[in-house]
Design an enzyme around this catalytic site. Structure first.
Site, PDB file in Angstrom:
ATOM      1  N   GLU A   1     -32.242  14.151 -20.165  1.00 50.84           N
ATOM      2  CA  GLU A   1     -33.460  14.871 -20.019  1.00 50.84           C
ATOM      3  C   GLU A   1     -33.343  15.706 -18.855  1.00 50.84           C
ATOM      4  O   GLU A   1     -32.825  15.550 -17.786  1.00 50.84           O
ATOM      5  CB  GLU A   1     -34.524  13.994 -19.780  1.00 50.84           C
ATOM      6  CG  GLU A   1     -36.007  14.456 -19.513  1.00 50.84           C
ATOM      7  CD  GLU A   1     -36.622  15.288 -20.362  1.00 50.84           C
ATOM      8  OE1 GLU A   1     -35.845  16.378 -21.196  1.00 50.84           O
ATOM      9  OE2 GLU A   1     -37.864  15.100 -20.930  1.00 50.84           O
TER      10      GLU A   1
ATOM     11  N   ASP B   1     -41.471  14.486 -14.974  1.00 52.03           N
ATOM     12  CA  ASP B   1     -42.761  14.708 -14.041  1.00 52.03           C
ATOM     13  C   ASP B   1     -43.899  13.852 -14.017  1.00 52.03           C
ATOM     14  O   ASP B   1     -43.662  12.906 -13.140  1.00 52.03           O
ATOM     15  CB  ASP B   1     -43.007  16.347 -14.678  1.00 52.03           C
ATOM     16  CG  ASP B   1     -44.065  17.123 -14.115  1.00 52.03           C
ATOM     17  OD1 ASP B   1     -44.356  16.778 -12.856  1.00 52.03           O
ATOM     18  OD2 ASP B   1     -44.811  17.888 -14.631  1.00 52.03           O
TER      19      ASP B   1
ATOM     20  N   ARG C   1     -34.128  30.200 -18.501  1.00 54.30           N
ATOM     21  CA  ARG C   1     -33.230  29.041 -19.264  1.00 54.30           C
ATOM     22  C   ARG C   1     -31.799  29.333 -18.897  1.00 54.30           C
ATOM     23  O   ARG C   1     -31.030  28.488 -18.556  1.00 54.30           O
ATOM     24  CB  ARG C   1     -33.146  28.714 -20.591  1.00 54.30           C
ATOM     25  CG  ARG C   1     -34.554  28.275 -21.049  1.00 54.30           C
ATOM     26  CD  ARG C   1     -34.340  27.428 -22.580  1.00 54.30           C
ATOM     27  NE  ARG C   1     -35.785  27.253 -23.145  1.00 54.30           N
ATOM     28  CZ  ARG C   1     -36.640  26.479 -22.903  1.00 54.30           C
ATOM     29  NH1 ARG C   1     -36.119  25.201 -22.114  1.00 54.30           N
ATOM     30  NH2 ARG C   1     -37.718  26.087 -23.589  1.00 54.30           N
TER      31      ARG C   1
END
Ligand code: IMP
Ligand code: MG
Length: 189
Positions: A108, A112, A174
């Protein structure tokens, strides 16, 4: 600049505050890969990348991991286009293979609130995985709402919205080769 023009350099956008350089990331990913190789020696783990944010981290991590392994992807939605989790987690793209009896390593980008990962870890256990561990590049620990054990953690970061190296803000950034904090989220350029 005319209203239709975009900034020339995306990589040196003034709204980005660099947090980790490409070199720092590569060094840490190499260390994580070595640790994973030691821990899974003689096993055939299945790495599950969480789309889309983890795709660049996963691609570097597998090349730093000297193991016989499999790679699959899942897509989980909890965010929409904004900066805060909606709290509702659902599978947008599921696995194509069974996981029963497999040693799973979830890959991952960032943990958060932990909502996404606690849901995913629970779901993989339910499907009969033999073991489930988690490799996360970033840990935004201050915001945790669910207890999630990160077995391989790249960096702990403060509560700020970060982009780059696969992570996005409304699908942008990204492609940055480094990780940066968004200084002013209201700025569109
Ligand atoms: P959680 O369920 O709140 O732990 O959210 C995890 C997901 O939210 C991550 O997989 C990311 O896709 C996204 N996310 C959380 N924080 C950030 C951030 O600072 N930048 C980009 N994406 C983030
Ligand atoms: Mg993600």
């Amino acid at each position: 600049m005319s209203s239709s023009a975009v900034a020339v350099s995306e990589f040196s956008n003034p709204n980005l505050e660099p947090l980790f350089t490409s070199e720092q990331i590569q060094t840490r990913v190499a260390e994580m890969g070595a640790e994973i190789s030691r821990d899974y020696a003689g096993q055939t783990p299945l790495l599950i990348g969480v789309l889309k944010g983890a795709y660049i981290f996963l691609s570097d991590l597998v090349r730093a991991t000297d193991l016989r392994l499999g790679v699959e992807f899942m897509a989980i939605s909890s965010y929409g286009a904004g900066m805060r989790s909606s709290g509702e987690v659902r599978i947008v793209k599921d696995l194509d293979v069974p996981v029963d009896g497999r040693d799973i390593l979830i890959v991952e980008d960032i943990v958060d609130t932990g909502l996404t990962l606690s849901f995913l870890i629970g779901s993989l256990h339910q499907r009969g995985a033999k073991s489930v561990r988690l490799a996360a590049l970033l840990d935004k620990h201050e915001r945790r709402e669910r207890d999630v054990k990160i077995d391989y953690c790249g960096f702990r970061i403060p509560d700020a919205f970060v982009v780059g190296y696969g992570l996005d803000y409304a699908e942008r950034y990204r492609n940055l080769p480094y990780i940066a904090v968004i200084k002013d989220p209201s700025l569109k350029d």
